[in-house]
Scaffold this active site. Sequence first.
Site, short mmCIF file in Angstrom:
data_model
loop_
_atom_site.label_atom_id
_atom_site.label_comp_id
_atom_site.label_asym_id
_atom_site.label_seq_id
_atom_site.Cartn_x
_atom_site.Cartn_y
_atom_site.Cartn_z
N LYS A 125 1.20 -8.53 -11.19
CA LYS A 125 1.17 -10.03 -10.15
C LYS A 125 -0.10 -10.20 -10.03
O LYS A 125 -1.29 -9.43 -10.69
CB LYS A 125 1.44 -8.35 -8.28
CG LYS A 125 0.49 -9.01 -7.50
CD LYS A 125 0.31 -8.49 -6.31
CE LYS A 125 -0.06 -9.07 -5.25
NZ LYS A 125 -2.19 -9.16 -5.52
N LEU A 170 0.32 -3.60 -3.49
CA LEU A 170 -0.96 -3.97 -4.28
C LEU A 170 -1.30 -5.24 -3.08
O LEU A 170 -0.67 -5.99 -2.05
CB LEU A 170 -1.22 -4.21 -5.61
CG LEU A 170 -0.74 -3.74 -6.75
CD1 LEU A 170 -0.83 -4.76 -7.82
CD2 LEU A 170 -1.44 -2.66 -7.04
N ASP A 171 -3.36 -4.72 -2.76
CA ASP A 171 -3.75 -5.72 -2.39
C ASP A 171 -4.16 -7.03 -3.14
O ASP A 171 -3.19 -7.47 -3.42
CB ASP A 171 -5.15 -4.42 -2.12
CG ASP A 171 -5.64 -4.12 -1.86
OD1 ASP A 171 -4.52 -3.21 -1.04
OD2 ASP A 171 -6.36 -3.29 -2.10
N TYR A 172 -3.84 -7.85 -1.47
CA TYR A 172 -4.39 -9.42 -1.74
C TYR A 172 -4.46 -9.54 -2.61
O TYR A 172 -4.32 -10.38 -3.38
CB TYR A 172 -4.59 -9.94 -0.54
CG TYR A 172 -3.98 -11.87 -0.34
CD1 TYR A 172 -2.89 -12.74 -0.57
CD2 TYR A 172 -5.74 -12.12 -0.45
CE1 TYR A 172 -3.40 -13.78 -0.50
CE2 TYR A 172 -5.39 -13.32 -0.14
CZ TYR A 172 -4.37 -14.41 -0.52
OH TYR A 172 -3.93 -16.10 -0.39
N THR A 177 -5.72 -7.96 -5.36
CA THR A 177 -5.90 -7.03 -6.43
C THR A 177 -4.44 -7.03 -7.53
O THR A 177 -3.74 -7.46 -6.94
CB THR A 177 -5.51 -5.62 -6.41
OG1 THR A 177 -6.27 -5.15 -5.13
CG2 THR A 177 -5.26 -4.59 -7.27
#
EC number: 5.4.99.22
Length: 244
Positions: free
Chosen positions: A67, A101-103, A105
């Site tokens: 990602k 996963l955070d935006y 990250t």
Amino acid sequence: MERLQKVIAHAGVASRRKAEELIKEGKVKVNGKVVTELGVKVTGSDQIEVNGLKVEREEPVYFLLYKPRGVISAAQDDKGRKVVTDFFKNIPQRIYPIGRLDYDTSGLLLLTNDGEFANKLMHPKYEIDKTYVAKVKGIPPKELLRKLERGIRLEEGKTAPAKAKLLSLDKKKQTSIIQLTIHEGRNRQVRRMFEAIGHEVIKLKREEYAFLNLRGLHTGDARELTPHEVKRLRALADHGKNAF
């Protein structure tokens, strides 16, 4: 033949437990007839409906995505932002991420259409290790790293024991690269753990999930998991760390 609740879970409609509740509540039909017993088994030709909607039964698929930053860990976004499923537009199955996963990250994220499998992997009791590499402001002393390992008290409670390792530091820029392995999945947990010890995260990447890593992939790349990898993950989902 498979149990009805398992088929519903695999289709991503609900977890197996929720599927059992839906069956008991009379909200599930097989071939047009309401089913309320949990022991019912179905074949591939049986027509299943949940709350009046037909259950589309797909072949389960499992993917690993590297990602990028600036992508939402979701199947869709009401604000029109880029989501992780945008990297899989050429596959017919409706997949979704296992966890998030955070935006901001980057890193390893699993996606599947196997609802039961996803729910098990996300359950905290199985303690599946997730390893992150963080670039942080400042150079934390060993005592603060040990504090990370013992557990950090956040608003919702103390974090579970972790593993922390200083990989490198830049005295001139006053930054550090730290590897942190956790098995929980709280919201923005890694960032909040570092903030709690006074070292804000500048950049964050998840490099490993259980035995899986990003080797051979570049940001935005994805690959299908091998049958052996799926088998090992299933063992983890069923038995946690005691699987091996």
